[in-house]
Design a protein around this motif. Structure first.
Motif, short mmCIF file in Angstrom:
data_model
loop_
_atom_site.label_atom_id
_atom_site.label_comp_id
_atom_site.label_asym_id
_atom_site.label_seq_id
_atom_site.Cartn_x
_atom_site.Cartn_y
_atom_site.Cartn_z
N ASN A 232 0.80 -1.22 0.00
CA ASN A 232 0.00 0.00 0.00
C ASN A 232 0.83 1.27 0.00
OD1 ASN A 232 -2.32 -1.47 -0.01
ND2 ASN A 232 -2.61 -1.40 2.20
N LEU A 233 1.85 1.30 -0.83
CA LEU A 233 2.58 2.56 -1.00
C LEU A 233 1.70 3.51 -1.81
CD1 LEU A 233 6.15 1.31 -1.85
CD2 LEU A 233 5.30 2.15 0.32
N PHE A 234 2.00 4.81 -1.72
CA PHE A 234 1.23 5.78 -2.50
C PHE A 234 1.87 5.87 -3.88
CE2 PHE A 234 1.02 7.56 1.97
CZ PHE A 234 -0.14 6.85 2.28
N PRO A 235 1.20 5.35 -4.91
CA PRO A 235 1.86 5.18 -6.21
C PRO A 235 2.18 6.49 -6.92
CG PRO A 235 -0.46 4.63 -6.37
CD PRO A 235 -0.18 4.86 -4.92
N HIS A 236 1.51 7.58 -6.55
CA HIS A 236 1.74 8.84 -7.27
C HIS A 236 2.85 9.67 -6.64
CE1 HIS A 236 -0.86 9.66 -3.96
NE2 HIS A 236 -0.75 10.96 -4.12
N LEU A 237 3.44 9.15 -5.54
CA LEU A 237 4.52 9.89 -4.89
C LEU A 237 5.82 9.09 -5.01
CD1 LEU A 237 2.69 10.91 -1.59
CD2 LEU A 237 2.99 12.27 -3.64
N LEU B 233 5.89 12.62 3.65
CA LEU B 233 4.53 13.17 3.73
C LEU B 233 4.05 13.32 5.16
CD1 LEU B 233 2.10 13.93 1.83
CD2 LEU B 233 1.23 11.68 2.32
N GLY B 234 4.12 12.23 5.93
CA GLY B 234 3.67 12.26 7.32
C GLY B 234 4.46 13.24 8.17
N TYR C 124 9.59 5.94 -8.36
CA TYR C 124 8.19 5.77 -7.99
C TYR C 124 7.96 4.30 -7.63
CZ TYR C 124 7.05 10.45 -9.50
OH TYR C 124 6.99 11.80 -9.60
N ARG D 266 8.60 4.29 5.58
CA ARG D 266 7.51 5.26 5.71
C ARG D 266 6.95 5.25 7.12
NH1 ARG D 266 2.28 4.45 2.02
NH2 ARG D 266 2.03 2.64 3.37
#
Lengths: 447, 247
Positions: free
Chosen positions: B92-97, B105-106, B138, B154
């Protein structure tokens, strides 16, 4: 004994083969043509008949529109005398100014040109690679530019509020360009210099205050610089043509997305009040044709206001079109939201992001990216739908085109103006769709 | 291991509609303790750790984190955010970052750390899990094992005291499992409190303080790895272990 009792079998060393460049087909043009169009008798027949059909369709049109057409005449009778079977373009050419600016006074039309020029200037930094914080620039354009445009296009001497806000907007644009230029040359921006200065006294929000202060200073300077300049009031009733079409469609395109996002989030919300409000709005608006929404906003809305308040027809139309477009956009956005795997929500939650952060940083960027083709399709159809405002009496490009045919010089000239504006519409819509393709390609690279 | 209680679960019951997933679970996890949870699929082990992280709501019983009881409110959300990190089976990584942006981010938006400092910290963490060179990539451009290590980075960037692992190696190729396990072993040695749902029995043997065996929504067996894995008391446990070890 040092060595193990059973010696290991000797292993072969694996060396991967070197990679080869891919095979590129080297067929020439003729070979390709043969392969794709004339590969067998059946395909050859098909190719020939399709080309014949195309030729039969295009040739008469070109003859009418170009080869037999009349390019200069003073009225329609002259046109018919010169070439009865050709198009009569002088009517369109003579009315070109009206098609573009409507009935806006000719000596004031520089304001429209300047306004759209400034609007474009605001968008140029978005295409530059070196510029940072593009979202902020886009937001500023969306929020501030309408005020600047409003004052430029409307004018009037007693609109001090419009005047001040227009100066605020112009100040932002000037600082934006100044900052870009200074950063490019490697200098400090005035905002950063002030930040250092303020930092001596007040550390915490120095960056923000520095930027706000420089903005305020430039605004005050602008307010005093232009205080003797008065723009003649041009009432909304005389706005028209392509100018009006672009204002209505541009404004509603820009507003449709935020409205759509809010409605879509509302529809998926856990809170019943928001959910039901969103569902009702979306379903109600979507089940009614645009023309009905337009009529309702123009004829029924005034009934709810006291007689003393004179509502502005353009504003009523803008509200109607925005709500209509927003409801459709909401369903498009919702489609995008549904495509996001639940794992993304869980991951965002386990990082600790709250609802709005999750939506803003994780979910919406992905959902909107996936929906770019659909969103742009809605924009294009919205752009074309705005021509409906001609029915309720706004002189947009459509109504101006129809007006040519009742001009006494060009009585009955229907086809040529319509073809001319079709061509204009094609240019706008095709560029929108090309831009969306470009955007998709660019975003795909970053995955 | 210290005496401080990191997680305290008592009398936890949970139903999915009328399916009773968790039956009277009580469990106390001490600070710096490493717990491995195993059991057949559908035994409720994932649901258990998702309840701790409040990804699932429970109907009965209570969960406390460092003595603070979790409720359905903002304060509990803050407690979870500042104390617990979680890893998922499919990353569940954020694919657009980018990898780096996934990590920063956090810290930037929740812990309000200045951007440059957050980048510096995250780079250090990425280096610690051995993928500092991938910072600008990415998620779609890296392998499964690397993705899971980014996910660990993360979580670590939020400086949690407790880490939950929901089958972190089940979606990985055999060659990549080791690189993720190495990072987890390293974490365990650094004094992190960990609950791992996993079937990597060697990992359990090596680092776990306690192994829990779950079946049918209950904790069947709990104890040091040697006891649970080598001399189980219950037939259900020994059946399961046989399947795992001989598969």
């Amino acid at each position: 004994m040092d060595k193990p009792s059973t010696p290991k079998a000797e292993l072969l060393e694996f060396i991967p083969r070197p990679s080869r460049p891919p095979v590129i087909p080297t067929d020439g043009f003729i070979v390709k043509l043969k392969k794709h169009l004339f590969s067998n008798i059946w395909n050859t027949l098909l190719t020939i008949s399709v080309f014949t059909l195309l030729f039969m369709l295009i040739k008469p049109f070109l003859e009418w529109a170009i080869f037999d057409a009349v390019w200069s005449a003073t009225n329609r009778r002259e046109c018919l005398a010169i070439s009865p079977d050709g198009a009569c373009w002088p009517g369109v050419i003579q009315w070109l100014n009206g098609l573009i600016y409507g009935r806006y006074p000719i000596d004031q039309q520089w304001r429209i040109n300047l306004g759209f020029g400034l609007g474009l200037a605001w968008l140029i930094p978005l295409a530059l690679k070196q510029v940072q914080q593009k979202i902020l620039i886009a937001l500023s354009a969306i929020i501030l530019f309408p005020f600047l445009g409003n004052y430029l296009f409307l004018g009037g001497s007693d609109h001090w509020f419009n005047y001040t806000v227009a100066c605020v907007a112009l100040a932002y644009l000037l600082i934006l360009y100044l900052n870009i230029a200074l950063t490019y040359l490697g200098h400090k921006t005035p905002g950063e210099s002030l930040e250092l200065l303020i930092g001596h006294f007040y550390q915490k929000r120095a960056a923000l205050f520095g930027r706000l202060l420089i903005w305020l200073i430039v605004t005050v300077l602008l307010v005093f610089t232009f205080q003797n300049l008065t723009l003649v009031l041009v009432e909304v009733d005389s706005w028209g043509g392509l100018f009006l079409t672009l204002i209505i469609s541009g404004f509603s395109i820009v507003m449709a997305l935020p409205i759509g996002i809010l409605l879509a989030l509302g529809r998926r919300s856990q809170m019943p009040v928001f959910r039901w409000f969103s569902i009702c709005t979306i379903e109600l608006v979507r089940s009614v044709p645009l023309i009905t929404v337009l009529f309702m906003s123009v004829t029924m809305l005034p009934l709810f206001f006291p007689n003393t308040i004179q509502l502005n027809k353009l504003a009523q139309v803008l509200v109607a079109v925005c709500v209509f477009a927003g409801a459709y956009m909401a369903e498009t956005v919702r489609g995008g939201l549904q495509g996001i795997p639940p794992g993304q929500f869980e991951a965002a939650k386990s990082v600790g992001l709250g609802y709005w952060y999750t939506m803003a940083f994780i979910i919406l960027p992905q959902a909107l990216r996936a929906m770019i083709p659909n969103i742009v399709t809605s924009f294009i159809s919205l752009f074309k739908d705005t021509t409906l405002v001609s029915i309720i009496g706004l002189f947009d490009i459509m109504l101006m085109a129809r007006n040519i045919s009742i001009d006494k010089d060009w009585l009955g000239l229907h086809t040529e103006p319509l073809i001319a504006i079709s061509f204009l519409f094609f240019i706008f819509c095709y560029s929108m769709s090309q831009y969306s393709h470009h955007l998709e390609k660019k975003l795909k690279k970053s995955r | 291991m210290s005496d401080r209680r990191a997680i305290e679960i008592s009398g936890l019951n949970k139903w999915f509609d009328d399916f009773h997933v968790l039956k009277d679970i009580s469990l106390t996890v001490l600070e710096k303790e490493i717990i491995v949870v195993c059991g057949p699929s559908g035994s409720g082990k994932s649901t258990l750790i998702r309840c701790i992280n409040h990804l699932e709501n429970h109907q009965e019983g209570s969960i406390s984190i460092f003595g603070e009881k979790l409720e359905n409110d903002k304060k509990s959300a803050d407690i979870i955010r500042t104390n617990i990190g979680m890893l998922f089976q499919n990353f569940n990584l954020f694919p657009h970052l980018t990898v780096l942006e996934n990590c920063t981010l956090g810290p930037i938006w929740l812990r309000k750390i200045p951007e440059l400092k957050a980048i510096e910290q995250s780079t250090t963490i990425l280096d610690r899990v051995g993928i500092a060179d991938l910072a600008a990539k990415y998620p779609g451009q890296i392998s499964g094992g690397q993705k899971q290590r980014v996910a660990i980075a993360r979580s670590l960037a939020m400086e949690p005291k407790i880490m939950l692992f929901d089958e972190p190696t089940s979606a990985l190729d055999p060659e990549m499992i080791k690189e993720v396990l190495d990072v987890m072993i390293d974490l365990a040695k650094s004094g992190m409190t960990m609950i791992c749902v996993t079937h990597e029995m060697q990992f359990a043997q090596q680092v776990a303080d306690r192994v829990i065996f779950m079946a049918e929504g209950e904790i069947v067996e709990m104890g040091p790895p040697d006891q649970v894995l080598k001399n189980p008391k219950w037939d259900r446990t020994s059946q399961f272990l046989e399947h795992i070890l001989t598969h």
